[in-house]
Scaffold this motif. Structure first.
Motif, PDB file in Angstrom:
ATOM      1  N   ARG A 104      23.383  40.539   2.569  1.00  0.00           N
ATOM      2  CA  ARG A 104      24.665  40.911   3.158  1.00  0.00           C
ATOM      3  C   ARG A 104      24.489  42.244   3.894  1.00  0.00           C
ATOM      4  NH1 ARG A 104      29.908  39.400   2.612  1.00  0.00           N
ATOM      5  NH2 ARG A 104      31.524  40.948   3.036  1.00  0.00           N
ATOM      6  N   PRO A 105      24.569  42.254   5.214  1.00  0.00           N
ATOM      7  CA  PRO A 105      24.343  43.500   5.947  1.00  0.00           C
ATOM      8  C   PRO A 105      25.429  44.532   5.676  1.00  0.00           C
ATOM      9  CG  PRO A 105      25.138  41.789   7.439  1.00  0.00           C
ATOM     10  CD  PRO A 105      24.869  41.123   6.112  1.00  0.00           C
ATOM     11  N   ARG A 106      25.041  45.795   5.727  1.00  0.00           N
ATOM     12  CA  ARG A 106      25.988  46.890   5.568  1.00  0.00           C
ATOM     13  C   ARG A 106      26.623  47.213   6.923  1.00  0.00           C
ATOM     14  NH1 ARG A 106      24.548  50.112   1.089  1.00  0.00           N
ATOM     15  NH2 ARG A 106      26.448  51.285   1.552  1.00  0.00           N
ATOM     16  N   PRO A 107      27.788  47.845   6.929  1.00  0.00           N
ATOM     17  CA  PRO A 107      28.394  48.258   8.204  1.00  0.00           C
ATOM     18  C   PRO A 107      27.496  49.240   8.949  1.00  0.00           C
ATOM     19  CG  PRO A 107      29.984  48.399   6.407  1.00  0.00           C
ATOM     20  CD  PRO A 107      28.656  48.156   5.772  1.00  0.00           C
ATOM     21  N   LEU A 108      27.693  49.318  10.249  1.00  0.00           N
ATOM     22  CA  LEU A 108      26.913  50.217  11.087  1.00  0.00           C
ATOM     23  C   LEU A 108      27.467  51.642  11.008  1.00  0.00           C
ATOM     24  CD1 LEU A 108      26.847  47.888  14.205  1.00  0.00           C
ATOM     25  CD2 LEU A 108      25.032  48.126  12.526  1.00  0.00           C
ATOM     26  N   GLY A 217      30.956  45.010  11.143  1.00  0.00           N
ATOM     27  CA  GLY A 217      31.816  46.166  11.360  1.00  0.00           C
ATOM     28  C   GLY A 217      31.035  47.470  11.458  1.00  0.00           C
ATOM     29  N   PHE A 218      31.763  48.574  11.642  1.00  0.00           N
ATOM     30  CA  PHE A 218      31.114  49.884  11.713  1.00  0.00           C
ATOM     31  C   PHE A 218      32.003  50.927  11.036  1.00  0.00           C
ATOM     32  CE2 PHE A 218      33.745  49.607  15.523  1.00  0.00           C
ATOM     33  CZ  PHE A 218      34.341  50.852  15.612  1.00  0.00           C
ATOM     34  N   ILE A 219      31.357  52.000  10.599  1.00  0.00           N
ATOM     35  CA  ILE A 219      32.054  53.088   9.913  1.00  0.00           C
ATOM     36  C   ILE A 219      32.047  54.322  10.810  1.00  0.00           C
ATOM     37  CG2 ILE A 219      31.916  54.718   7.989  1.00  0.00           C
ATOM     38  CD1 ILE A 219      31.054  52.461   6.214  1.00  0.00           C
ATOM     39  N   GLU A 220      33.249  54.852  11.046  1.00  0.00           N
ATOM     40  CA  GLU A 220      33.402  56.069  11.831  1.00  0.00           C
ATOM     41  C   GLU A 220      34.417  56.963  11.138  1.00  0.00           C
ATOM     42  OE1 GLU A 220      34.416  57.504  16.420  1.00  0.00           O
ATOM     43  OE2 GLU A 220      34.633  55.390  15.843  1.00  0.00           O
ATOM     44  N   LYS A 221      34.037  58.189  10.872  1.00  0.00           N
ATOM     45  CA  LYS A 221      34.889  59.151  10.166  1.00  0.00           C
ATOM     46  C   LYS A 221      35.372  58.569   8.835  1.00  0.00           C
ATOM     47  CE  LYS A 221      36.452  61.413  14.413  1.00  0.00           C
ATOM     48  NZ  LYS A 221      37.607  61.768  15.274  1.00  0.00           N
ATOM     49  N   GLN A 222      34.423  57.930   8.138  1.00  0.00           N
ATOM     50  CA  GLN A 222      34.649  57.368   6.798  1.00  0.00           C
ATOM     51  C   GLN A 222      35.689  56.250   6.790  1.00  0.00           C
ATOM     52  OE1 GLN A 222      35.547  60.804   4.348  1.00  0.00           O
ATOM     53  NE2 GLN A 222      33.380  61.317   4.142  1.00  0.00           N
ATOM     54  N   ARG A 223      35.917  55.627   7.942  1.00  0.00           N
ATOM     55  CA  ARG A 223      36.820  54.471   8.017  1.00  0.00           C
ATOM     56  C   ARG A 223      36.047  53.263   8.504  1.00  0.00           C
ATOM     57  NH1 ARG A 223      41.909  55.407  11.582  1.00  0.00           N
ATOM     58  NH2 ARG A 223      42.191  53.241  10.904  1.00  0.00           N
ATOM     59  N   LEU A 224      36.347  52.104   7.939  1.00  0.00           N
ATOM     60  CA  LEU A 224      35.685  50.858   8.317  1.00  0.00           C
ATOM     61  C   LEU A 224      36.485  50.159   9.407  1.00  0.00           C
ATOM     62  CD1 LEU A 224      33.511  48.674   7.865  1.00  0.00           C
ATOM     63  CD2 LEU A 224      35.012  47.680   6.108  1.00  0.00           C
ATOM     64  N   PHE A 225      35.818  49.831  10.510  1.00  0.00           N
ATOM     65  CA  PHE A 225      36.451  49.129  11.622  1.00  0.00           C
ATOM     66  C   PHE A 225      35.770  47.772  11.802  1.00  0.00           C
ATOM     67  CE2 PHE A 225      37.102  53.609  12.387  1.00  0.00           C
ATOM     68  CZ  PHE A 225      38.406  53.693  12.857  1.00  0.00           C
ATOM     69  N   PRO A 226      36.545  46.709  11.996  1.00  0.00           N
ATOM     70  CA  PRO A 226      35.930  45.391  12.220  1.00  0.00           C
ATOM     71  C   PRO A 226      35.369  45.283  13.639  1.00  0.00           C
ATOM     72  CG  PRO A 226      38.313  45.235  12.404  1.00  0.00           C
ATOM     73  CD  PRO A 226      38.014  46.650  11.981  1.00  0.00           C
ATOM     74  N   THR A 227      34.424  44.379  13.847  1.00  0.00           N
ATOM     75  CA  THR A 227      33.885  44.099  15.183  1.00  0.00           C
ATOM     76  C   THR A 227      34.281  42.676  15.578  1.00  0.00           C
ATOM     77  OG1 THR A 227      31.799  43.554  14.063  1.00  0.00           O
ATOM     78  CG2 THR A 227      31.931  45.682  15.145  1.00  0.00           C
ATOM     79  N   GLN A 228      35.045  42.569  16.651  1.00  0.00           N
ATOM     80  CA  GLN A 228      35.539  41.267  17.120  1.00  0.00           C
ATOM     81  C   GLN A 228      34.713  40.716  18.268  1.00  0.00           C
ATOM     82  OE1 GLN A 228      37.755  39.867  15.319  1.00  0.00           O
ATOM     83  NE2 GLN A 228      38.276  41.701  14.122  1.00  0.00           N
ATOM     84  N   ALA A 229      33.950  41.592  18.947  1.00  0.00           N
ATOM     85  CA  ALA A 229      33.135  41.160  20.080  1.00  0.00           C
ATOM     86  C   ALA A 229      31.971  42.125  20.227  1.00  0.00           C
ATOM     87  CB  ALA A 229      33.961  41.135  21.378  1.00  0.00           C
ATOM     88  N   GLY A 230      30.937  41.693  20.958  1.00  0.00           N
ATOM     89  CA  GLY A 230      29.823  42.565  21.286  1.00  0.00           C
ATOM     90  C   GLY A 230      28.697  42.535  20.272  1.00  0.00           C
ATOM     91  N   THR A 231      27.559  43.002  20.718  1.00  0.00           N
ATOM     92  CA  THR A 231      26.403  43.175  19.851  1.00  0.00           C
ATOM     93  C   THR A 231      26.037  44.650  19.896  1.00  0.00           C
ATOM     94  OG1 THR A 231      24.074  42.562  19.506  1.00  0.00           O
ATOM     95  CG2 THR A 231      24.890  42.495  21.764  1.00  0.00           C
TER      96      THR A 231
END
Length: 558
Positions: A104-108, A217-231
């Motif tokens: 299971r990959p971790r968020p970016l 998804g990715f983590i920015e400023k300790q918040r998790l954001f989902p990824t709906q498009a893109g690589t």
């Protein structure tokens, strides 16, 4: 304990990181990739899938994937878990952990890097394990990507570079009867907007793994954001996924303007693409408007669109910028020069370093500037660059002269000139510092842009495939010419002495790899710096050799 040992089921023996037989591992991976290429050429996609699964489950594939990650420039940049693999034990555990089951990959980890236009480019940094999993599946995907790629695609592909794209355009545009109009195009946020659904449906790899990467998804400023498009930009496999999404542009244009040579000559439609930047040539503006419509529809299916600000149709006499060069005809003659924007950015970097180091030692300033000067000059050395080199050298001299005068406001100009600038032969005003070496006194000097020779680049054959064994000699000869041109002094002598291969893993030493000079008899034990006591080794092979020496020197416990 030098290398942690673990059971490797694929080899049926205990093996540690420094005990891996890299010659065997590389040979196993290479053979499987060659079989994948053959299966793709024959259209046997069931066999392709089976071979990919075999490669990603093999010990050799997993070991080579981990090695690629730990030799990458970002090897010391951690993901969200803060982990890096700096010890042999961690690398061995990493090899054995690359399994699909339970993965299971971790968020970016989201970071930003500045762009030339003042904006910021987002990067997603995966964890070390996720990078290794991407590298593993890339070993199985890249042979497919290379075999099915557009012939005139040059970005993020092995053994292809920007100079190949420039040479392609030169051949297309240089003649009197060449097309006069070009469509200079750029895709809006290519990496950020590629449709996940399109990728999952069309990329020939493990769909479950791909879906997990795209949706992590990715983590920015300790918040998790989902990824709906893109690589994500920052992932090892992302450039190949983007390239595969854009493959098919040439076929789209052929379908629109006809496959037959005569019809294509009438429209003079040609394309050269480097990643998401591409140029299309045409006989008239109308032909390029039609080509733009076809490409727009092609991109829409993949969730992409052309950038209105960066996409334009221009006449060759007006010129256009592409990959840092300006292409333009002067009185019917095509000249490719360094683009004014690229020159300005380069000069600003030089000026910024000089200003930043206004109180530093002269040799430290030279040490900072030389790699920047040589790298930029080498990049443009295949084009019409001599006049530009001289201009940049003059601007650099002006800043250095100001730098020198500022340091000694109470000294005369003649004294300052003698302190920082020297004469060598007939050339004066060489910025350098006198040093003492074993051979005597020498001059450690700043490089001149204009000293870089202009050499014409030989374009790569469009159909050449680095994973197809029949092209192996061709790529070895190209790499040999490049290394022979770039390397100098002792490095060049060693490279020739070893016939361009690492004596440990028997793989080529290429410019995009980590390699070091190894002393066969250590200097601490009286070893010399002569060629018979030196070897050119890959970075990992060098560490492996030293680990074995340390293990041999350990005392035997009674």
């Amino acid at each position: 304990m030098i290398g942690a040992k673990a059971t490797a089921a694929a080899f049926g023996e205990e093996v540690g990181w420094h005990a891996i037989d890299w010659t065997k591992a590389n040979r196993v991976v290479r053979r499987l990739q060659a079989r994948i290429v053959k299966a793709v050429q024959e259209g046997d996609w069931r066999r392709v899938k089976r071979l990919q699964r075999f490669l990603t489950n093999s010990f050799s594939g997993r070991a080579c994937a981990v090695r690629r990650v730990i030799e990458n420039k970002g090897k010391n940049t951690p993901g969200v878990d803060g982990e890096t693999w700096n010890h042999p034990e961690a690398k061995t555990r990493a090899v054995l952990s690359l399994r699909k089951r339970g993965y299971r990959p971790r968020p970016l980890r989201r970071i930003y890097i500045p762009k030339a236009n003042g904006k910021q480019r987002p990067l997603g940094i995966p964890t070390m394990k996720d990078r290794a999993m991407q590298a593993l599946h890339l070993l199985a995907l890249e042979p497919v990507a290379e075999t099915t790629a557009d012939l005139n695609s040059y970005g993020f592909r092995r053994n292809r570079r920007t100079q190949d794209a420039a040479e392609k355009l030169f051949h297309v545009l240089a003649k009197d009867y060449s097309p006069k109009w070009i469509l200079d195009a750029d895709i809006t946020g290519c990496f950020d907007n590629i449709s996940h659904e399109w990728l999952i449906a069309n990329i020939p790899m493990d769909k479950d793994i791909l879906r997990k990467w795209l949706k992590c998804g990715f983590i920015e400023k300790q918040r998790l954001f989902p990824t709906q498009a893109g690589t994500p930009q920052g992932g090892i496999i992302s450039p190949t996924l983007a390239n595969m999404a854009l493959n098919g542009m040439e076929k789209t244009l052929r379908d629109r303007f006809g496959n037959k040579e005569k019809r294509r000559r009438l429209s003079q439609i040609n394309i050269a693409r480097y990643a998401d930047d591409f140029v299309i040539t045409g006989r008239t503006e109308e032909h390029l408007e039609q080509a733009k419509e076809s490409i727009t529809e092609f991109l829409r299916e993949r969730g992409l669109s052309l950038s209105p600000e960066k996409t334009r149709i221009a006449h060759i006499d007006e010129g256009f910028d592409f990959l840092g060069w300006n292409f333009r005809k002067y009185d019917g003659k095509l000249l490719i020069k360094p683009a004014e924007k690229d020159v300005t950015n380069h000069v600003r970097k030089i000026q910024g370093i000089i200003k930043e180091m206004r109180t530093a030692k002269q040799e430290d300033l030279i040490r900072r500037l030389n790699p920047l000067i040589k790298g930029w000059a080498n990049y443009h050395s295949n084009q019409v660059s001599k006049a530009t080199y001289q201009k940049v050298d003059h601007l650099t001299w002006q800043k250095l002269w100001k730098w020198a005068k500022r340091r000694h406001p109470n000294k005369g100009l003649r004294w300052i000139k003698g302190r920082y600038f020297h004469r060598v032969g007939h050339r004066d005003w060489i910025f350098g510092v006198r040093t003492k070496t074993r051979e005597g006194e020498g001059l450690y000097r700043l490089a001149f842009h204009a000293d870089t020779p202009i050499r014409r680049h030989v374009q790569i054959k469009a159909e050449a495939n680095p994973f197809d064994p029949k092209w192996e000699i061709y790529f070895e000869e190209r790499e040999a010419r490049l290394m022979n041109r770039v390397l100098t002094g002792k490095l060049k002598s060693l490279w020739k002495q070893q016939e361009g291969t690492c004596p440990i893993c028997q793989q080529q030493c290429t410019l995009n790899q980590e390699w070091v000079i190894h002393h066969i008899t250590h200097r601490a034990k009286g070893g010399s710096d002569t060629l018979d006591n030196l070897q050119l080794l890959h970075g990992n092979c060098h560490r492996q050799v030293h680990a074995k020496h340390e293990l041999d020197e350990l005392p035997v416990l009674q």
